[in-house]
Design a protein around this motif. Structure first.
Motif, PDB file in Angstrom:
ATOM      1  N   ASP A 415       0.904  -1.040   0.178  1.00  0.00           N
ATOM      2  CA  ASP A 415      -0.063  -0.020  -0.042  1.00  0.00           C
ATOM      3  C   ASP A 415       0.853   1.147   0.031  1.00  0.00           C
ATOM      4  N   VAL A 416       0.443   2.264  -0.826  1.00  0.00           N
ATOM      5  CA  VAL A 416       1.210   3.613  -0.848  1.00  0.00           C
ATOM      6  C   VAL A 416       0.465   4.427   0.008  1.00  0.00           C
ATOM      7  N   ILE A 417       1.106   5.115   0.901  1.00  0.00           N
ATOM      8  CA  ILE A 417       0.362   6.104   1.472  1.00  0.00           C
ATOM      9  C   ILE A 417       0.901   7.386   1.461  1.00  0.00           C
ATOM     10  N   ASP A 418       0.076   8.506   1.441  1.00  0.00           N
ATOM     11  CA  ASP A 418       0.143   9.914   1.456  1.00  0.00           C
ATOM     12  C   ASP A 418       0.070  10.186   2.728  1.00  0.00           C
ATOM     13  N   PRO A 419       0.893  10.810   3.714  1.00  0.00           N
ATOM     14  CA  PRO A 419       0.508  11.012   5.016  1.00  0.00           C
ATOM     15  C   PRO A 419      -0.443  11.826   5.493  1.00  0.00           C
ATOM     16  N   GLU A 420      -0.873  12.610   4.406  1.00  0.00           N
ATOM     17  CA  GLU A 420      -2.112  13.382   4.749  1.00  0.00           C
ATOM     18  C   GLU A 420      -3.385  13.089   4.222  1.00  0.00           C
ATOM     19  N   ILE A 421      -3.367  12.141   3.490  1.00  0.00           N
ATOM     20  CA  ILE A 421      -4.664  11.256   3.111  1.00  0.00           C
ATOM     21  C   ILE A 421      -5.131   9.905   3.616  1.00  0.00           C
ATOM     22  N   GLY A 422      -3.889   9.029   3.682  1.00  0.00           N
ATOM     23  CA  GLY A 422      -4.046   7.638   3.786  1.00  0.00           C
ATOM     24  C   GLY A 422      -3.580   6.814   2.590  1.00  0.00           C
ATOM     25  N   VAL A 423      -4.100   5.671   2.400  1.00  0.00           N
ATOM     26  CA  VAL A 423      -3.647   5.036   1.267  1.00  0.00           C
ATOM     27  C   VAL A 423      -4.070   5.507  -0.019  1.00  0.00           C
ATOM     28  N   ILE A 424      -3.397   5.861  -1.042  1.00  0.00           N
ATOM     29  CA  ILE A 424      -3.816   6.476  -2.218  1.00  0.00           C
ATOM     30  C   ILE A 424      -3.601   5.454  -3.511  1.00  0.00           C
ATOM     31  N   THR A 425      -2.869   4.418  -3.197  1.00  0.00           N
ATOM     32  CA  THR A 425      -2.922   3.505  -4.212  1.00  0.00           C
ATOM     33  C   THR A 425      -2.103   2.144  -3.523  1.00  0.00           C
ATOM     34  N   SER A 426      -2.324   0.996  -4.567  1.00  0.00           N
ATOM     35  CA  SER A 426      -1.700  -0.265  -4.023  1.00  0.00           C
ATOM     36  C   SER A 426      -0.925  -0.944  -5.085  1.00  0.00           C
ATOM     37  N   HIS A 427      -0.015  -1.821  -4.827  1.00  0.00           N
ATOM     38  CA  HIS A 427       0.584  -2.745  -5.953  1.00  0.00           C
ATOM     39  C   HIS A 427       0.339  -4.166  -5.314  1.00  0.00           C
ATOM     40  N   HIS A 428      -0.694  -4.638  -6.078  1.00  0.00           N
ATOM     41  CA  HIS A 428      -1.046  -6.001  -5.758  1.00  0.00           C
ATOM     42  C   HIS A 428      -0.364  -6.910  -6.746  1.00  0.00           C
ATOM     43  N   PRO A 429      -0.040  -8.268  -6.300  1.00  0.00           N
ATOM     44  CA  PRO A 429       0.565  -9.153  -7.025  1.00  0.00           C
ATOM     45  C   PRO A 429      -0.411  -9.518  -8.088  1.00  0.00           C
ATOM     46  N   ASP A 430       0.505 -10.046  -9.047  1.00  0.00           N
ATOM     47  CA  ASP A 430      -0.232 -10.755 -10.259  1.00  0.00           C
ATOM     48  C   ASP A 430       0.954 -11.431 -11.140  1.00  0.00           C
ATOM     49  N   PRO A 431       0.799 -12.803 -10.802  1.00  0.00           N
ATOM     50  CA  PRO A 431       1.948 -13.724 -11.254  1.00  0.00           C
ATOM     51  C   PRO A 431       2.048 -13.699 -12.754  1.00  0.00           C
ATOM     52  N   ALA A 432       0.879 -13.509 -13.243  1.00  0.00           N
ATOM     53  CA  ALA A 432       1.017 -13.803 -14.881  1.00  0.00           C
ATOM     54  C   ALA A 432       1.529 -12.330 -15.541  1.00  0.00           C
ATOM     55  N   ASP A 433       1.634 -11.151 -14.692  1.00  0.00           N
ATOM     56  CA  ASP A 433       2.077  -9.908 -15.419  1.00  0.00           C
ATOM     57  C   ASP A 433       3.627  -9.585 -14.984  1.00  0.00           C
ATOM     58  N   PRO A 434       4.529  -9.834 -15.689  1.00  0.00           N
ATOM     59  CA  PRO A 434       5.865  -9.436 -15.423  1.00  0.00           C
ATOM     60  C   PRO A 434       6.183  -8.141 -14.852  1.00  0.00           C
ATOM     61  N   SER A 435       5.260  -7.076 -15.091  1.00  0.00           N
ATOM     62  CA  SER A 435       5.647  -5.976 -14.670  1.00  0.00           C
ATOM     63  C   SER A 435       4.922  -5.617 -13.220  1.00  0.00           C
ATOM     64  N   LYS A 436       4.348  -6.599 -12.652  1.00  0.00           N
ATOM     65  CA  LYS A 436       3.742  -6.442 -11.512  1.00  0.00           C
ATOM     66  C   LYS A 436       4.378  -7.452 -10.348  1.00  0.00           C
ATOM     67  N   LEU A 437       3.991  -7.226  -9.076  1.00  0.00           N
ATOM     68  CA  LEU A 437       4.642  -8.099  -8.066  1.00  0.00           C
ATOM     69  C   LEU A 437       4.072  -9.634  -8.248  1.00  0.00           C
ATOM     70  N   ALA A 438       5.338 -10.349  -8.035  1.00  0.00           N
ATOM     71  CA  ALA A 438       5.040 -11.834  -8.370  1.00  0.00           C
ATOM     72  C   ALA A 438       4.222 -12.591  -7.265  1.00  0.00           C
ATOM     73  N   GLU A 439       4.277 -11.853  -6.237  1.00  0.00           N
ATOM     74  CA  GLU A 439       3.672 -12.470  -5.087  1.00  0.00           C
ATOM     75  C   GLU A 439       3.211 -11.405  -4.076  1.00  0.00           C
ATOM     76  N   GLY A 440       2.422 -11.542  -3.109  1.00  0.00           N
ATOM     77  CA  GLY A 440       1.877 -10.651  -2.324  1.00  0.00           C
ATOM     78  C   GLY A 440       2.349 -10.213  -0.881  1.00  0.00           C
ATOM     79  N   TYR A 441       3.503 -11.042  -0.561  1.00  0.00           N
ATOM     80  CA  TYR A 441       4.269 -11.087   0.675  1.00  0.00           C
ATOM     81  C   TYR A 441       5.605 -10.240   0.425  1.00  0.00           C
ATOM     82  N   ALA A 442       5.341  -8.926   0.921  1.00  0.00           N
ATOM     83  CA  ALA A 442       6.530  -7.881   0.465  1.00  0.00           C
ATOM     84  C   ALA A 442       7.005  -8.063   1.898  1.00  0.00           C
ATOM     85  N   ARG A 443       8.414  -8.381   1.862  1.00  0.00           N
ATOM     86  CA  ARG A 443       9.042  -8.769   2.976  1.00  0.00           C
ATOM     87  C   ARG A 443       9.952  -7.559   3.573  1.00  0.00           C
TER      88      ARG A 443
END
Length: 703
Positions: A415-443
């Motif tokens: 989740d991407v947070i603007d400190p004055e608003i809160g969450v403004i966008t998110s990067h969700h996993p998509d294993p089939a799309d190489p331009s996205k995260l391969a999984e949802g566990y961001a360690r």
């Protein structure tokens, strides 16, 4: 006795003079440039369970002069001493017990007696000296008895006068003689046409405000120097407050700035000041967050000069500005937030003598909030908030150069947070799309000098994010990564990013974004297969590596790797080979966190520069049976230590030289959580990744 239950209760008595009243609507101005801390949720603690508070219904709350909290329920009266819940119930064949179990109103007298109004059994008075109750009940054949057994509200003046609002008019009880007088009121015909009274408020010595099912009446009490001089059989003068005609005035409250607050069942809340012709209304408008959350106001309290809290019958709590009535925030039950209020259907509220806020629900028990503990707020997933986290199991975060905060979790990505608003966008996993995260566990997340963002995942390797293209690039074993489990990332000034994985160490050239072999380092094979947990850079040329089975140091100039162990002859004082966290403090000393040893005491070890001597700091209780999980260096060289335990998970290392620990936030604690990760940010000094969202800590409370 709980030290939070202070023995003194301050009653503010102010005399109001009323002028003709007109109405205006409170408007809500959104907060200008709120910080991310301001967007966080308040932390509530559950007090008792549905056995200690039967069915979880809290109908009334009061604190006595000794500091005990008295809780009214539908199934009797409860005294809470901070630890134990002592029930008092009606017993049919015992005259000295509670007259009825459905408690509707409570008032604590200065002499320690508790006055109880019941829903259908009149009034009871508890005398702590004799641990016994005395009853006042309605008797059709006796005009000197209560006029009705349904009592919704009662109050007194500690001079021998108690005023009882019943379903058939107002009664007076002389506490010295126990005489009951059914009062006659002239001048409030509209309000008292149906004398079903709902609320009563004593203002000063001579003014009584009376709320009924059909309006509000201001009553002038007789002037007397002693209680014996008053003639309660004479009619009292009342004045109808026409602005509330036809409204069920359910709650009355005196504000600190001499305002009278009114809670109704169908028309929201309102307040007015003596000498002003205006009534300011706070009404409910569906789907409008700038309005009251529900039209039925069950309770009114004032925790501070700036805020009034309004508990409602289905919308939780609305906090408004005490001066103009504008909505500040809504406090709602959220099933995804364990620190939220237990239910949106709220009952009674109380601010005790120490300033703690007690909030009773109508079906799920009692909550308590400590407004003095304003160091922490929680940021969690909220069903009803569009800018909240997408998942509560937070595993990592990083503050970017543009002020955004990236929060990685174990399921849905980042989740991407603007400190004055809160969450403004998110990067969700998509294993089939190489331009996205391969999984949802961001360690782990780290931004490097060129503005790029690197994300290590739990099972799918390393990811590079380009802010320009908004695309991810994946790195796996095929690219030279030793393992798919990326645990930690460390940048060094030479433009290199070191990648710690579950199966060894990797080196990334940040400019070319190519993985480099470690073959140029002597003894590089000793790190092969090692599960890297933590890294720390010690200028000008040392990179320290902590693994599950050893501590290592890399000399970046000489290209050597050295194992720090008794076996290798480089030390004989390192407390454990499992290295959970490393930290270089402001004096260029390395702090090493290791797990609990066989004595159940936790160890932190520091290395003196240019020396192989390791000094162990053994952390005694109040950190028992704990594992030092994570360390972080705050401002002014302060070191922080996170512990996996069930109380006080965060400690500030006040003196790294002596090993002194102190509770974080001047005594503020987090309960039943594991502090995994810390981030020192620009506007909120520290964020902590927990297993249920994460809180922020403001700088005045830890520096």
């Amino acid at each position: 006795m709980n030290n939070l239950l202070c023995p003194k209760l301050i009653l503010i008595c102010l005399l109001l003079y009323l002028c003709p009243i007109s109405a205006r609507q409170a408007t809500s101005a959104p907060q200008t440039n709120p910080t991310f801390f301001d967007l966080g949720e308040l932390i509530f603690q559950t007090i008792g369970d549905n056995e200690q508070i039967p069915k979880g219904v809290v109908t009334a709350l009061v604190q006595d002069p000794q500091g005990f909290i008295w809780i009214g329920t539908q199934f009797g009266l409860i005294r809470h001493d901070g630890y134990r819940f002592t029930p008092f119930q009606h017993e049919p064949n015992a005259e000295t017990t509670l007259s009825g179990n459905f408690v509707r109103a409570l008032w604590a007298a200065k002499d320690g007696k508790i006055w109880i109004g019941t829903f259908s059994d009149g009034v009871s008075v508890y005398d702590p000296q004799y641990n016994a109750f005395k009853r006042f009940e309605h008797n059709r054949a006796d005009s000197t008895s209560l006029s009705h057994n349904t009592v919704r509200s009662l109050t007194g003046d500690n001079q021998g006068n108690v005023y009882v609002a019943t379903d058939n008019g107002l009664n007076h009880i002389d506490t010295r003689t126990s005489d009951v007088t059914r009062l006659t009121i002239q001048g409030c015909d509209t309000v008292l046409q149906i004398p079903r009274l709902r609320s009563v408020l004593l203002m000063g010595k001579n003014t009584l405000w009376l709320g009924s099912k059909t309006g509000l009446c201001r009553i002038t009490l007789p002037a007397f120097d002693t209680a014996e001089q008053a003639d309660w059989h004479q009619p009292l003068t009342g004045e109808t407050q026409v602005a509330f005609n036809g409204q069920n005035v359910f709650r009355l409250f005196q504000g600190a700035n001499q305002t009278i607050w009114v809670g109704t069942t169908d028309h929201g809340a309102a307040f007015f000041s003596p000498g002003s012709p205006e009534v300011t209304r706070i009404t409910h408008r569906p789907n409008d967050p700038s309005s009251l959350s529900h039209h039925w106001v069950n309770g009114i309290v004032q925790p501070s000069d700036k805020e009034i809290w309004l508990s409602t019958s289905g919308g939780g709590i609305t906090v408004v500005n005490a001066s103009d009535g504008t909505v500040i925030r809504h406090i709602r039950h959220d099933p995804l937030n364990p620190y939220s209020i237990n239910l949106d259907s709220m009952g009674a509220m109380l601010v005790d003598a120490s300033g703690l806020i007690w909030a009773g629900t109508w079906g799920n028990g009692l909550n308590r909030h400590n407004p003095h503990n304003d160091a922490f707020r929680t940021f969690v997933r909220r069903l009803w908030h569009p800018h909240s986290l997408t998942h509560v199991d937070v595993r990592s975060f990083a503050e970017l150069s543009n002020g955004e905060i990236w929060v990685g979790n174990a399921q849905t990505g980042i989740d991407v947070i603007d400190p004055e608003i809160g969450v403004i966008t998110s990067h969700h996993p998509d294993p089939a799309d190489p331009s996205k995260l391969a999984e949802g566990y961001a360690r782990v997340i780290r931004q490097t000098y060129d503005g790029s963002i690197w994300v290590g995942t739990a099972n799918k390797g390393l990811h590079h994010f380009s802010p320009k293209t908004q695309r991810f690039t994946r790195y796996t074993r095929a690219d030279g990564l030793p393992g798919y489990q990326v645990v930690t990332l460390q940048e060094t000034p030479t433009g290199q990013l070191w990648v710690g994985t579950g199966e060894g160490l990797a080196l990334m050239d940040i400019s070319t974004r190519q993985l480099q072999p470690l073959t140029s380092f002597a003894n590089h094979e000793i790190l092969q297969g090692k599960s890297v947990l933590t890294m720390a850079y010690l200028a000008p040329q040392q990179l320290w590596i902590g693994t599950r089975n050893g501590l290592f140091t890399l000399d970046l100039k000489e290209k050597t790797i050295t194992e720090i162990s008794t076996h290798n002859g480089t030390t004989d004082t390192l407390s454990d080979n499992y290295i959970s966290s490393l930290l270089v403090d402001s004096e260029a000393r390395l702090l090493v966190a290791t797990p609990m040893d066989s004595t159940d005491w936790s160890a932190m070890t520091r290395n003196l520069p240019s020396s192989s001597l390791w000094i162990n700091w053994w952390i005694a209780p109040p950190v028992p049976q704990a594992t030092c999980w994570k360390t972080h260096k705050g401002g002014s060289g302060t070191a922080m230590a996170g512990w996996t335990q069930t109380t006080a998970d965060l400690r500030i290392w006040v003196s790294p030289m002596t090993g002194t620990l102190a509770p974080c936030g001047q005594g503020h604690t987090l309960s039943y959580v594991t502090a995994r990760y810390y981030l020192e940010a620009q506007k909120v000094s520290c964020y902590y990744a927990l297993n249920a969202g994460y809180p922020g800590l403001t700088s005045p409370h830890w520096s």
